[in-house]
Design an enzyme around this catalytic site. Structure first.
Site, short mmCIF file in Angstrom:
data_model
loop_
_atom_site.label_atom_id
_atom_site.label_comp_id
_atom_site.label_asym_id
_atom_site.label_seq_id
_atom_site.Cartn_x
_atom_site.Cartn_y
_atom_site.Cartn_z
N ASP A 92 -12.00 7.37 3.72
CA ASP A 92 -10.78 7.13 4.50
C ASP A 92 -10.41 5.65 4.55
O ASP A 92 -9.32 5.29 5.00
CB ASP A 92 -10.97 7.68 5.92
CG ASP A 92 -9.66 7.87 6.67
OD1 ASP A 92 -8.59 7.78 6.03
OD2 ASP A 92 -9.72 8.11 7.89
N ARG A 101 -7.45 -0.35 1.19
CA ARG A 101 -7.99 -1.60 0.66
C ARG A 101 -8.38 -1.46 -0.81
O ARG A 101 -8.35 -2.43 -1.57
CB ARG A 101 -9.17 -2.07 1.53
CG ARG A 101 -10.35 -1.14 1.53
CD ARG A 101 -11.29 -1.37 2.72
NE ARG A 101 -10.73 -0.85 3.98
CZ ARG A 101 -11.30 -0.99 5.17
NH1 ARG A 101 -12.46 -1.63 5.29
NH2 ARG A 101 -10.73 -0.51 6.26
N ASP A 116 -2.45 10.40 3.36
CA ASP A 116 -3.84 10.02 3.57
C ASP A 116 -4.53 11.06 4.45
O ASP A 116 -4.46 11.01 5.67
CB ASP A 116 -3.89 8.63 4.24
CG ASP A 116 -5.33 8.18 4.48
OD1 ASP A 116 -6.26 8.79 3.91
OD2 ASP A 116 -5.50 7.18 5.24
N LYS A 157 -9.88 13.29 7.95
CA LYS A 157 -9.41 12.92 9.29
C LYS A 157 -9.35 14.16 10.17
O LYS A 157 -9.15 15.27 9.68
CB LYS A 157 -7.99 12.34 9.20
CG LYS A 157 -7.89 10.95 8.61
CD LYS A 157 -6.44 10.48 8.56
CE LYS A 157 -6.30 9.09 7.96
NZ LYS A 157 -6.95 8.03 8.73
N ASP A 159 1.87 6.66 5.32
CA ASP A 159 0.85 5.67 4.93
C ASP A 159 1.27 4.89 3.68
O ASP A 159 0.47 4.13 3.12
CB ASP A 159 -0.50 6.39 4.72
CG ASP A 159 -1.69 5.47 4.94
OD1 ASP A 159 -1.53 4.43 5.61
OD2 ASP A 159 -2.79 5.79 4.43
N GLU A 193 -9.27 3.78 2.29
CA GLU A 193 -8.77 3.84 0.92
C GLU A 193 -7.71 2.80 0.59
O GLU A 193 -7.57 2.41 -0.56
CB GLU A 193 -8.24 5.25 0.62
CG GLU A 193 -6.78 5.50 1.04
CD GLU A 193 -6.52 5.39 2.54
OE1 GLU A 193 -7.49 5.45 3.32
OE2 GLU A 193 -5.36 5.22 2.93
N LYS A 196 0.86 -1.19 0.00
CA LYS A 196 0.00 0.00 0.00
C LYS A 196 0.89 1.23 0.00
O LYS A 196 1.71 1.42 0.90
CB LYS A 196 -0.91 0.01 1.24
CG LYS A 196 -1.60 1.37 1.49
CD LYS A 196 -2.52 1.35 2.73
CE LYS A 196 -3.04 2.76 3.06
NZ LYS A 196 -3.91 2.79 4.26
N1 BES Z 1 -4.03 4.83 6.90
C1 BES Z 1 -5.13 4.59 7.75
C2 BES Z 1 -4.82 3.62 8.87
C3 BES Z 1 -3.85 4.09 9.91
C4 BES Z 1 -4.30 4.69 11.06
C5 BES Z 1 -2.50 3.86 9.78
C6 BES Z 1 -3.41 5.10 12.03
C7 BES Z 1 -1.60 4.25 10.75
C8 BES Z 1 -2.05 4.87 11.87
C9 BES Z 1 -6.29 4.01 6.93
O1 BES Z 1 -6.36 4.42 5.63
C10 BES Z 1 -7.54 4.45 7.59
O2 BES Z 1 -7.82 5.60 7.58
N2 BES Z 1 -8.31 3.49 8.12
C11 BES Z 1 -9.51 3.77 8.78
C12 BES Z 1 -10.54 2.79 8.31
C13 BES Z 1 -11.94 3.14 8.69
C14 BES Z 1 -12.39 4.39 7.97
C15 BES Z 1 -12.84 1.98 8.35
C16 BES Z 1 -9.27 3.62 10.27
O3 BES Z 1 -8.49 2.77 10.68
O4 BES Z 1 -9.82 4.41 11.02
ZN ZN Z 2 -4.59 4.99 4.76
MN MN Z 3 -7.42 6.21 5.39
#
Ligand code: BES
Ligand code: ZN
Ligand code: MN
Length: 512
Positions: free
Chosen positions: A360, A364, A283, A290, A301, A362, A278
């Protein structure tokens, strides 16, 4: 830091590091004690130094000596020495011997910047470790640890006006009975260190510099090592039908990219193993933006893509006897007038449609197309993806373990063992039909989020919908790739997690 292997001899100048596993002075300890007129023995006694691993005792060499410092470093683990113990010890040495920021850099001081390391380990411990061969590997792993500790991301620190940045090159001289054998053992490890440092650099680099095109450009450097590098831009990705990946990048002025790296170290006919990363260069969350606090962390990210790139570097540079492909999806997730909206439905390369309920989620989407493409084009023996995918994995596992999801017990076992040995641990987490159901939606083939619970599992389940009948593992490295606790061999925000683990995984199981 320059690494040298030489026959063991007490140094005349510079820093002298003696590795020992007890408070009793060994062969070299006695020699240096004599030279210091008993100062070493007195220091050991008064400081209560016992030779325990990851402890040290540092003394300034007496005035009449040309030596600058004498440092005893403990290696007693209470049992066998593992390569990891030695790496951590090498890290400790590098930390003790790093010159201060204001170190003098006169020509003479530069020339004398030697750190000489000798091993004062009783022979029975070395023999327990399998004799001569291991003795040389001891030194090679100490050197690896020192290199990893020595890493710095200082390119944006400018020197005070009128002054040049001090450039101090240290020479780490390891005294070993068989220098040639030690050099041979170190040769591949040096390339692994370079791969890890490359991954760290990529993660640490800010997102205004490391855009998707910039990242892609940097992967081209691997061509020098014999890696075949292909970069696909948006036109090509559209032709391929990668609507999931492209949807993520459509809000950014930076064009999305897919990079394919191939290393052929085994026969042409051998099916490759594949690593998919990824690479979300930043992000913001997109329209599902966020909150501000800590958003800067999202420059990391792309930790999965960084690990894949660093791994390809390590494998190619050390000429691994395996066929390996690395595929990374590079995008920037931004809110804008062209950004994808919650409620949008996109079509992935696989033909499956996805309802975007949170922009967010994204990573996946990027991986869905990258996984599908990799599997279609290369028909690999197995696929392993790495992604800073979910915040939920931090809640579940913290920062010591990466989450592992897989359809193969064999793959899990291999990754677990490699992780234990390399100090990059993985912990298996569940996939299950009930998690899969959680991403069903009436409006499309699936939605890109589950519910409130089991966020890491529903994300992994989403990925599995893009994996056919092939051994696959997904490593959620959101907790380990960046901001992980500092260790003797890593002080960097971007850890390079995954390179060491997967290099070992390849060498232990796919190079035979
Ligand atoms: N890049 C983030 C995940 C992340 C969070 C990595 C904190 C490192 C530290 C990912 O893209 C994300 O935003 N995931 C969301 C998913 C949710 C919207 C279902 C999350 O984990 O909150
Ligand atoms: Zn992300
Ligand atoms: Mn995200």
């Amino acid at each position: 830091m320059n690494i040298r292997f030489k026959p063991p001899a007490l140094p005349a100048s510079g820093t002298f590091v003696l590795l020992t596993n007890s408070k009793e002075l060994g062969k070299y300890g006695k020699q240096i004690n004599k030279r210091t007129k008993g100062a070493l023995a007195r220091a050991v006694k008064s400081q209560g130094f016992e030779g325990k691993k990851e402890t040290s005792l540092s003394l300034l060499a007496p005035a009449h000596s040309k030596l600058e410092r004498i440092v005893l470093v403990g290696l007693n683990t209470g049992g066998l020495l593992t390569p990891l113990d030695l790496e951590r010890t090498g890290g400790l040495i590098a930390s003790i011997c790093t010159p201060a920021d204001n170190a003098k850099t006169s020509a003479k001081a530069k020339a004398e910047n030697n750190i000489t390391v000798l091993f004062d380990i009783p022979s029975e411990i070395i023999r327990r470790e399998d004799g001569e061969k291991k003795t040389t590997q001891l030194a090679a792993h100490v050197a690896l640890g020192a290199l990893l500790r020595h890493y710095q991301f200082a390119k944006y620190k400018t020197a005070p006006k009128g002054k040049k940045k001090p450039k101090i090159t240290q020479n780490l001289v390891l005294g070993v009975e068989k220098p040639t054998a030690a050099r041979k053992a170190f040769a591949p490890l040096k390339h692994v260190a370079a791969g890890i440092c490359l991954a760290r650099d990529l993660v640490n680099e800010p997102a205004n510099v490391l855009t998707p095109p910039d990242f892609a450009k940097r992967t081209r450097a691997l061509a020098k090592l014999g890696v075949k590098v292909e970069v696909f831009g948006e036109t090509k990705l559209k032709q391929l039908g990668m609507g999931a990946l492209l949807g993520v990048g459509q809000g950014s002025i930076q064009p999305s990219q897919l990079v394919i790296m191939q290393w052929q170290g085994a026969g042409k006919t051998k099916q490759p193993i594949a690593f998919i990363g990824k690479g979300v260069c930043f992000d913001t969350g997109g329209i599902s933006i966020k909150p501000s606090p800590n958003m800067e962390d999202m420059r990391g990210d792309m930790g999965g893509a960084a690990a894949v790139t660093g791994l390809m570097h390590a494998l190619a540079a050390r000429k691994a006897k395996a066929n390996v492909v690395g595929v990374i999806g590079l995008v920037e997730n931004m809110p804008s007038g062209t950004a994808q909206r919650p409620g949008d439905i996109v079509k992935s390369m696989s033909g499956q449609t996805i309802e975007i309920l949170n922009t967010d989620a994204e990573g996946r989407l990027v991986l869905a197309d990258a996984l599908w493409y990799t599997q279609k084009r290369f028909k690999p023996q197995c696929m392993i993806d790495l992604a800073t995918l979910t915040g939920a994995i931090l809640i579940a596992l913290g920062q010591e373990y990466a989450g592992m999801f897989s359809n193969s017990d064999t793959l899990c076992k291999r990754l677990e063992v490699a992780g234990q040995n390399e100090g990059e641990k993985v912990w298996r987490m569940p996939l299950h039909e009930t998690f899969d159901k959680m991403i069903d939606t009436p409006n499309a083939d699936m939605k890109n989020i589950g519910g409130r619970y089991a966020g890491s599992s529903t994300a992994a389940q989403f990925l599995q919908r893009f994996v056919n009948n092939i051994d696959w593992a997904h490593l959620d490295i959101a907790g380990t790739a960046m901001g992980a606790p500092k260790s003797p061999i890593n002080q960097s925000w971007g850890s390079g997690f995954g390179v060491k683990l997967l290099n070992r995984f390849v060498s232990d199981y796919y190079e035979g």
